[in-house]
Enzyme design. Structure first.
Site, short mmCIF file in Angstrom:
data_model
loop_
_atom_site.label_atom_id
_atom_site.label_comp_id
_atom_site.label_asym_id
_atom_site.label_seq_id
_atom_site.Cartn_x
_atom_site.Cartn_y
_atom_site.Cartn_z
N LYS A 13 0.82 -0.89 0.47
CA LYS A 13 0.05 0.08 -0.18
C LYS A 13 0.76 1.61 -0.35
O LYS A 13 1.02 1.78 -0.94
CB LYS A 13 -1.13 0.01 1.34
N ARG A 88 -9.27 1.15 9.15
CA ARG A 88 -8.77 -0.35 9.30
C ARG A 88 -10.18 -0.99 10.14
O ARG A 88 -9.69 -1.68 10.03
CB ARG A 88 -7.99 -0.26 9.40
N ARG A 122 11.46 -6.73 5.47
CA ARG A 122 11.52 -5.34 5.37
C ARG A 122 12.67 -4.33 6.10
O ARG A 122 12.89 -4.69 7.79
CB ARG A 122 9.96 -5.31 5.09
N ARG A 153 11.10 -2.55 11.54
CA ARG A 153 10.33 -2.17 12.35
C ARG A 153 9.89 -2.64 13.30
O ARG A 153 10.11 -4.33 12.83
CB ARG A 153 8.60 -1.77 11.60
N ARG A 164 -0.46 -8.64 13.83
CA ARG A 164 -1.12 -7.70 12.59
C ARG A 164 -2.26 -8.78 11.56
O ARG A 164 -2.93 -7.69 10.98
CB ARG A 164 -0.41 -7.48 11.86
P1 AMP Z 1 1.27 0.95 8.81
O1 AMP Z 1 2.48 1.90 8.32
O2 AMP Z 1 -0.01 1.02 8.06
O3 AMP Z 1 1.03 -0.84 9.05
O4 AMP Z 1 0.41 0.56 10.51
C1 AMP Z 1 1.82 0.30 11.32
C2 AMP Z 1 0.64 0.18 12.21
O5 AMP Z 1 -0.07 1.79 12.86
C3 AMP Z 1 -1.06 -0.29 12.49
O6 AMP Z 1 0.07 -1.79 12.53
C4 AMP Z 1 -1.32 -0.26 13.72
O7 AMP Z 1 -1.26 -0.07 15.41
C5 AMP Z 1 -1.82 1.88 13.60
N1 AMP Z 1 -2.13 1.98 12.71
C6 AMP Z 1 -1.68 2.75 11.49
N2 AMP Z 1 -2.88 2.81 10.87
C7 AMP Z 1 -4.05 2.89 11.87
C8 AMP Z 1 -5.30 3.11 11.58
N3 AMP Z 1 -6.36 3.36 10.93
N4 AMP Z 1 -6.01 1.87 13.27
C9 AMP Z 1 -5.12 1.82 13.95
N5 AMP Z 1 -4.42 1.63 14.20
C10 AMP Z 1 -3.94 2.17 13.56
#
Ligand code: AMP
Length: 207
Positions: A13, A88, A122, A153, A164
């Protein structure tokens, strides 16, 4: 055009959102990036978010909804945007419908085993956001774009990746039917080569 990128963690994404935004001249709004920046800066939101993110859990809806509502009010969003990683949950999608009109939702679909391989290999640059995979780094430990150190990360560690993915299936995957029912969904195969995935997305967007 106001666009959502949906899909499991590791589907690409973020990478595709950057390219699509460059092509369309619109901002990429990544809630994950915003939260990681808040953590780095030690803001109250960052402190609250950190414990959830490190465990692979979702940050509470109210926190991310406020972030996105405020961000969409900024002037660079007036000609469109890509939401990457938001919504999400169905509650987030319902809240979003109250303050934004979404034109298209791109679901980047890919099976779990491929995601596990991608996420656990990653490496990211915390300075400029560059993303790499160990298989193509040839042993390099610094960012090719800005020279900063590359890191894994905390939430890309094997056990967190699994949680996740289960959070994705339980809480985010229901958004596929949510947006399908509303006639906004287009699916793209996230397992194909990056350029092919990019072209498939542009195709779906009519861009
Ligand atoms: P990402 O970089 O999009 O994979 O997001 C990393 C982490 O941030 C996720 O695993 C969640 O813990 C948190 N996060 C990001 N976007 C959201 C969202 N829309 N709702 C809740 N938690 C989020």
């Amino acid at each position: 055009m106001n666009i959502i990128f949906l899909g499991p963690p590791g589907a690409g994404k973020g990478t595709q959102a950057v390219r699509v935004c460059e092509r369309l001249g619109i901002p990429q709004i990544s809630t994950g990036d915003i939260l990681r920046r808040a953590i780095k800066e030690g803001t109250p939101t960052g402190l609250e978010a950190k414990s959830y993110i490190d465990k692979g859990e979702l940050v509470p809806d109210s926190v991310v909804i406020d972030i996105v509502r405020d961000r969409l009010k900024e002037s660079d969003c007036k000609n469109g945007y890509v939401l990457d990683g938001f919504p999400r949950t169905v509650a987030q999608a319902e809240a979003l419908a109250g303050f934004a009109e979404i034109d298209k939702v791109i679901d980047i679909a890919i099976e779990d085993q491929k995601l596990i391989d991608r996420l656990s290999g990653r490496r990211v640059c915390l300075s400029c956001g560059g993303t790499y995979h160990v298989s193509t780094l040839g042993g390099a430990t610094t960012c090719a774009k800005c020279g900063a150190e590359l890191v894994q990360r905390a939430d890309d560690k094997a056990e967190t990746v699994l949680s996740r993915l289960s959070v994705y299936h339980a809480q985010t995957a229901p958004l596929i039917s949510y947006y399908k029912e509303r006639g906004k969904l287009a699916e793209v195969d996230g397992a194909q080569a990056m350029d092919d995935c990019f072209n498939a997305i542009l195709n779906q967007l009519g861009a």
